[in-house]
Motif scaffolding. Structure first.
Motif, PDB file in Angstrom:
ATOM      1  N   MET A  50      53.090 -47.006  88.762  1.00 19.09           N
ATOM      2  CA  MET A  50      53.738 -48.167  89.216  1.00 19.09           C
ATOM      3  C   MET A  50      53.025 -49.334  88.408  1.00 19.09           C
ATOM      4  O   MET A  50      53.576 -50.318  87.846  1.00 19.09           O
ATOM      5  CB  MET A  50      53.675 -48.617  90.646  1.00 19.09           C
ATOM      6  N   SER A  51      51.838 -49.320  88.166  1.00 21.19           N
ATOM      7  CA  SER A  51      51.324 -50.609  87.541  1.00 21.19           C
ATOM      8  C   SER A  51      51.374 -50.407  85.961  1.00 21.19           C
ATOM      9  O   SER A  51      51.763 -51.340  85.439  1.00 21.19           O
ATOM     10  CB  SER A  51      49.550 -50.093  87.299  1.00 21.19           C
ATOM     11  N   ILE A  52      51.643 -49.090  85.243  1.00 20.85           N
ATOM     12  CA  ILE A  52      51.955 -48.863  83.886  1.00 20.85           C
ATOM     13  C   ILE A  52      53.601 -49.550  83.800  1.00 20.85           C
ATOM     14  O   ILE A  52      53.940 -50.342  82.832  1.00 20.85           O
ATOM     15  CB  ILE A  52      52.225 -47.492  83.574  1.00 20.85           C
ATOM     16  N   ALA A  61      54.949 -57.252  79.711  1.00 21.10           N
ATOM     17  CA  ALA A  61      54.637 -57.200  78.370  1.00 21.10           C
ATOM     18  C   ALA A  61      55.912 -57.550  77.635  1.00 21.10           C
ATOM     19  O   ALA A  61      56.001 -58.143  76.719  1.00 21.10           O
ATOM     20  CB  ALA A  61      54.013 -55.848  78.021  1.00 21.10           C
ATOM     21  N   LYS A  62      57.226 -56.959  77.927  1.00 22.05           N
ATOM     22  CA  LYS A  62      58.338 -57.339  77.403  1.00 22.05           C
ATOM     23  C   LYS A  62      58.509 -58.621  77.388  1.00 22.05           C
ATOM     24  O   LYS A  62      59.114 -59.449  76.482  1.00 22.05           O
ATOM     25  CB  LYS A  62      59.428 -56.324  78.042  1.00 22.05           C
ATOM     26  N   SER A  63      58.383 -59.404  78.729  1.00 19.19           N
ATOM     27  CA  SER A  63      58.594 -60.593  79.040  1.00 19.19           C
ATOM     28  C   SER A  63      57.751 -61.673  78.108  1.00 19.19           C
ATOM     29  O   SER A  63      58.165 -62.455  77.507  1.00 19.19           O
ATOM     30  CB  SER A  63      58.326 -61.000  80.448  1.00 19.19           C
ATOM     31  N   ILE A  64      56.354 -61.222  77.966  1.00 15.19           N
ATOM     32  CA  ILE A  64      55.384 -61.916  77.253  1.00 15.19           C
ATOM     33  C   ILE A  64      55.905 -61.722  75.616  1.00 15.19           C
ATOM     34  O   ILE A  64      55.866 -62.835  75.072  1.00 15.19           O
ATOM     35  CB  ILE A  64      54.071 -61.372  77.302  1.00 15.19           C
ATOM     36  N   LEU A  86      65.413 -56.187  67.591  1.00 14.58           N
ATOM     37  CA  LEU A  86      64.261 -55.986  68.486  1.00 14.58           C
ATOM     38  C   LEU A  86      63.075 -55.296  68.066  1.00 14.58           C
ATOM     39  O   LEU A  86      62.261 -55.043  68.949  1.00 14.58           O
ATOM     40  CB  LEU A  86      64.778 -55.674  69.761  1.00 14.58           C
ATOM     41  N   ASP A  87      62.956 -55.301  66.673  1.00 11.62           N
ATOM     42  CA  ASP A  87      62.198 -54.407  66.407  1.00 11.62           C
ATOM     43  C   ASP A  87      60.595 -54.878  66.530  1.00 11.62           C
ATOM     44  O   ASP A  87      59.646 -54.388  67.055  1.00 11.62           O
ATOM     45  CB  ASP A  87      62.038 -53.899  64.673  1.00 11.62           C
ATOM     46  N   LYS A  88      60.372 -56.181  66.152  1.00 10.62           N
ATOM     47  CA  LYS A  88      59.131 -56.981  66.366  1.00 10.62           C
ATOM     48  C   LYS A  88      58.913 -57.168  67.755  1.00 10.62           C
ATOM     49  O   LYS A  88      57.715 -56.907  68.189  1.00 10.62           O
ATOM     50  CB  LYS A  88      59.167 -58.453  65.627  1.00 10.62           C
ATOM     51  N   ARG A  89      59.900 -57.313  68.591  1.00  8.49           N
ATOM     52  CA  ARG A  89      59.716 -57.602  69.900  1.00  8.49           C
ATOM     53  C   ARG A  89      59.205 -56.393  70.577  1.00  8.49           C
ATOM     54  O   ARG A  89      58.036 -56.131  71.404  1.00  8.49           O
ATOM     55  CB  ARG A  89      60.935 -57.882  70.748  1.00  8.49           C
ATOM     56  N   ALA A  90      59.771 -55.024  70.165  1.00 11.00           N
ATOM     57  CA  ALA A  90      59.109 -53.673  70.660  1.00 11.00           C
ATOM     58  C   ALA A  90      57.813 -53.369  70.241  1.00 11.00           C
ATOM     59  O   ALA A  90      56.852 -52.870  70.907  1.00 11.00           O
ATOM     60  CB  ALA A  90      60.227 -52.698  70.236  1.00 11.00           C
ATOM     61  N   HIS A  91      57.504 -53.720  68.828  1.00 10.60           N
ATOM     62  CA  HIS A  91      56.322 -53.473  68.526  1.00 10.60           C
ATOM     63  C   HIS A  91      55.140 -54.256  69.230  1.00 10.60           C
ATOM     64  O   HIS A  91      54.058 -53.875  69.542  1.00 10.60           O
ATOM     65  CB  HIS A  91      56.064 -53.957  67.113  1.00 10.60           C
ATOM     66  N   LEU A  92      55.567 -55.445  69.494  1.00 11.98           N
ATOM     67  CA  LEU A  92      54.270 -56.337  70.230  1.00 11.98           C
ATOM     68  C   LEU A  92      54.222 -56.015  71.757  1.00 11.98           C
ATOM     69  O   LEU A  92      53.159 -56.143  72.344  1.00 11.98           O
ATOM     70  CB  LEU A  92      54.991 -58.021  70.274  1.00 11.98           C
ATOM     71  N   ALA A  93      55.353 -55.602  72.239  1.00  9.56           N
ATOM     72  CA  ALA A  93      55.244 -55.160  73.639  1.00  9.56           C
ATOM     73  C   ALA A  93      54.416 -53.704  73.568  1.00  9.56           C
ATOM     74  O   ALA A  93      53.809 -53.407  74.555  1.00  9.56           O
ATOM     75  CB  ALA A  93      56.593 -54.585  74.204  1.00  9.56           C
ATOM     76  N   ASN A  94      54.692 -53.033  72.710  1.00  8.13           N
ATOM     77  CA  ASN A  94      53.665 -51.715  72.566  1.00  8.13           C
ATOM     78  C   ASN A  94      52.294 -51.894  72.646  1.00  8.13           C
ATOM     79  O   ASN A  94      51.459 -51.443  73.013  1.00  8.13           O
ATOM     80  CB  ASN A  94      54.426 -50.850  71.400  1.00  8.13           C
ATOM     81  N   GLU A  95      52.184 -53.104  71.726  1.00  6.09           N
ATOM     82  CA  GLU A  95      50.630 -53.251  71.387  1.00  6.09           C
ATOM     83  C   GLU A  95      50.080 -53.887  72.708  1.00  6.09           C
ATOM     84  O   GLU A  95      48.891 -53.623  72.954  1.00  6.09           O
ATOM     85  CB  GLU A  95      50.597 -54.006  70.055  1.00  6.09           C
ATOM     86  N   ILE A  96      50.976 -54.703  73.361  1.00  8.99           N
ATOM     87  CA  ILE A  96      50.274 -55.107  74.677  1.00  8.99           C
ATOM     88  C   ILE A  96      50.168 -53.895  75.518  1.00  8.99           C
ATOM     89  O   ILE A  96      49.172 -53.889  76.161  1.00  8.99           O
ATOM     90  CB  ILE A  96      51.281 -56.274  75.084  1.00  8.99           C
ATOM     91  N   LYS A 130      49.306 -50.791  74.916  1.00  5.14           N
ATOM     92  CA  LYS A 130      48.390 -50.070  74.615  1.00  5.14           C
ATOM     93  C   LYS A 130      47.032 -50.895  74.932  1.00  5.14           C
ATOM     94  O   LYS A 130      46.139 -50.258  75.341  1.00  5.14           O
ATOM     95  CB  LYS A 130      48.367 -49.825  72.986  1.00  5.14           C
ATOM     96  N   GLY A 131      47.088 -52.070  74.757  1.00  3.47           N
ATOM     97  CA  GLY A 131      45.841 -52.770  75.049  1.00  3.47           C
ATOM     98  C   GLY A 131      45.360 -52.914  76.388  1.00  3.47           C
ATOM     99  O   GLY A 131      44.354 -52.988  76.900  1.00  3.47           O
ATOM    100  N   VAL A 132      46.484 -52.763  77.427  1.00  8.14           N
ATOM    101  CA  VAL A 132      46.279 -52.525  78.800  1.00  8.14           C
ATOM    102  C   VAL A 132      46.013 -51.193  79.167  1.00  8.14           C
ATOM    103  O   VAL A 132      45.179 -50.959  80.166  1.00  8.14           O
ATOM    104  CB  VAL A 132      47.340 -53.319  79.361  1.00  8.14           C
ATOM    105  N   ILE A 133      46.944 -50.182  78.830  1.00  7.47           N
ATOM    106  CA  ILE A 133      46.887 -48.867  79.504  1.00  7.47           C
ATOM    107  C   ILE A 133      45.792 -48.281  78.812  1.00  7.47           C
ATOM    108  O   ILE A 133      45.111 -47.366  79.690  1.00  7.47           O
ATOM    109  CB  ILE A 133      48.392 -48.173  79.175  1.00  7.47           C
ATOM    110  N   LEU A 134      45.571 -48.119  77.553  1.00  6.94           N
ATOM    111  CA  LEU A 134      44.359 -47.311  77.179  1.00  6.94           C
ATOM    112  C   LEU A 134      43.296 -47.361  77.773  1.00  6.94           C
ATOM    113  O   LEU A 134      42.190 -46.518  78.000  1.00  6.94           O
ATOM    114  CB  LEU A 134      44.364 -47.588  75.509  1.00  6.94           C
ATOM    115  N   PRO A 135      42.777 -48.841  78.194  1.00  4.09           N
ATOM    116  CA  PRO A 135      41.317 -49.111  78.730  1.00  4.09           C
ATOM    117  C   PRO A 135      41.496 -48.238  80.232  1.00  4.09           C
ATOM    118  O   PRO A 135      40.603 -47.678  80.878  1.00  4.09           O
ATOM    119  CB  PRO A 135      41.273 -50.628  78.962  1.00  4.09           C
TER     120      PRO A 135
END
Length: 545
Positions: free
Chosen positions: A64-66, A73-76, A216-226, A228-233
């Motif tokens: 649920m957290s993911i 992340a998509k909203s940001i 939406l490519d840049k948006r998807a890329h930015l969301a994925n980066e966000i 990754k920065g939250v989930i990987l830790p």
């Protein structure tokens, strides 16, 4: 013998032995002693239970957290790109002019290149007139759907604001920003359209549609980066959390392991209580219950030791007498003396036999609850009748009138004489035999002993009364103790009969009381009345066929 029970003396041998209704009679549920142990022996781990309750919610909340993180992340990621789209719509809106009543766009080629400049996403724009006519940009860009039709401005555009929507072009999803621009003739004088669009719309002025869209490519890329920065830790933190929880539980439950080691290290005969101050507060009630069990066990062990010591002491007297009489008989040469020694030897043997039999009966009565035998329906009237018949010959030898009284019943309903209880027939017969034997021993010759079975409300009563010397009120609390003898009674016995009676009565849930015999009027012989009150049997409602 006074036959207070008509037909008692001439009852056929074995009468009543099979007269009780069979086990499982309709409408009757046999009494079964309560068993606190569960049917299934299921072993649970306290460590595992706590671990499950801690980790299960954590593992459920993690997905649920993911999901929530992805939405955030998509909203940001959308916000800065939406701001850029809004700026482009504003710039295009400022380039619209009215020439000869027709809207035109004064957009240089370099501005078009800058507008479409993007290394990742494809950018589209479109400018349409009030009648939907294409003015500039991409013709394939879909117009906004408002109220089920195209081309009419929605309520949000009346104030000249930029509105966003999700759409698709050439099969690719795009983010679209659009605005309705007023084509008021005053624009030719250089007045700002953004200030007057709402007023012009309210006056019915024509509106032009300005749209800018991008993929939406840049948006998807930015969301994925966000993400990754939250989930990987979290993938790194989660095992650490599990290890910390495991370590905390191990440390928290270590007092239980220490308590287990202390109990295992005890000697086998150490039944002393555990100090509750040395255990955690949460298991203090458990330790208290365990201490209570140890105390009861210690009392039982002490009682068994005392019983064995008393039994050994009681056995010494008849055995010593038998040995002395046998040695005396061996030394005698006179046949008369030998005969008297053999008579004494027979009496000592009889006393020893009775003592051994009562010891075995008491041991059987004490171990009966652990035998796992279910009680069955017993007709107490028939059981008492047959037991009294067994003692008729003994009453003749003592010169005592032995009688039996039972409930009266009309001739057309003989079943009303039956009084049923839940119990073990063999043990109940042992109980009544000891009461009758006790009454015959203490009743003087010429007296009477009466066995009575009757009903008192829902309870069934078994009474044995005699015309003997009675039992003083101060002695009644002690006569049920093992090997207890009333001083001055001058009656041979082992002191185990009433102890057996009490043990069997407790197993059947019966209450036993001692009174003076209300039918005895001799001052020196007030008599005794032993009354056992049995609980009513448990009945189940009959089920109609």
């Amino acid at each position: 013998m006074n036959e207070r029970d008509a037909g008692l003396a001439d009852a056929p041998p074995g009468a009543g032995q099979d007269a009780s209704p069979p086990y499982g009679t309709a409408g009757y549920r046999p009494y079964v002693p309560p068993n606190p142990e569960p049917d299934e022996n299921i072993r649970h781990s306290l460590f595992g239970e706590i671990l499950d309750w801690m980790l299960a919610p954590l593992l459920l909340l993690w997905p649920m957290s993911i999901a929530i993180t992805y939405l955030v992340a998509k909203s940001i990621a959308n916000q800065p790109f939406d701001d850029a789209l809004e700026d482009r719509v504003t710039v295009l809106s400022q380039q619209i002019r009215t020439v000869d009543g027709r809207p035109v766009v004064q957009l240089p080629g370099s501005a078009r290149d800058v507008l479409r400049a993007d290394d990742v996403d494809s950018v589209y724009f479109q400018i349409s007139g009030p009648d939907g006519a294409h003015i500039d940009g991409d013709r394939d860009l879909p117009r906004p759907r408002v109220g089920g039709s195209f081309g009419n401005p929605d309520g949000r555009a009346h104030d000249g604001a930029v509105v966003f929507r999700n759409d698709s072009i050439h099969g690719s999803p795009v983010r679209v920003a659009y605005s309705w621009v007023s084509l008021d003739p005053l624009r030719e004088s250089g007045r700002d359209s953004s200030r007057d669009s709402s007023q012009s719309a309210a006056q019915g002025s024509a509106l032009a549609l300005v749209q800018v869209a991008e993929t939406l490519d840049k948006r998807a890329h930015l969301a994925n980066e966000i993400i990754k920065g939250v989930i990987l830790p979290q993938f790194i933190i989660l095992p650490v959390i599990l290890a910390l929880v495991w370590f905390a539980l191990s440390r928290g439950l270590s007092p239980l392991a220490q308590l287990q080691e202390r109990i295992r290290a005890r000697p086998q005969d150490d039944l002393s209580p555990i100090d509750p101050r040395q255990v955690p507060e949460e298991i203090s009630p458990l330790v208290g219950s365990f201490n209570d069990m140890l105390e009861r066990l210690a009392q039982t062990v002490e009682m068994q030791k005392r019983f064995i010591a008393d039994a050994a002491h009681q056995m010494k007297t008849p055995l010593a007498g038998m040995r002395m009489q046998s040695e005396l008989a061996l030394r005698q040469v006179d046949p008369g003396e030998i005969h008297r020694s053999l008579e004494q030897l027979a009496k000592s043997s009889e006393s020893a036999t009775r003592l051994v039999n009562q010891l075995l009966a008491l041991a059987r009565a004490e171990n009966q609850p652990h035998a796992g035998l279910a009680f069955e329906e017993v007709d107490l009237v028939q059981l008492a009748r047959t037991t009294v018949q067994d003692w008729v010959q003994a009453s003749f030898s003592h010169g005592i009138d032995l009688g039996f009284e039972f409930p009266d019943a009309p001739p057309d309903a003989p079943q009303e004489r039956e009084l049923h209880i839940a119990g073990n027939a063999m043990m109940l017969r042992e109980l009544l035999s000891n009461l009758i034997d006790n009454a015959l021993r203490y009743t003087p010759q010429g007296g009477s002993v009466t066995v009575r079975v009757r009903r008192d409300g829902e309870h069934v009563l078994l009474e044995v009364e005699d015309t003997g010397p009675g039992i003083a009120p101060g002695e009644r609390a002690h006569v049920f103790e093992r090997f207890y003898r009333i001083l001055g009674s001058n009656v041979q016995g082992s002191g185990l009969g009433l102890a057996i009676v009490r043990e069997i009565a407790q197993q059947h849930g019966a209450e036993i009381d001692i009174f003076n015999n209300p039918r005895s009027h001799a001052p020196k012989h007030p008599g005794s009345l032993f009354r056992l009150t049995f609980p009513p049997p448990v009945h189940e409602p009959d089920v109609a066929d």
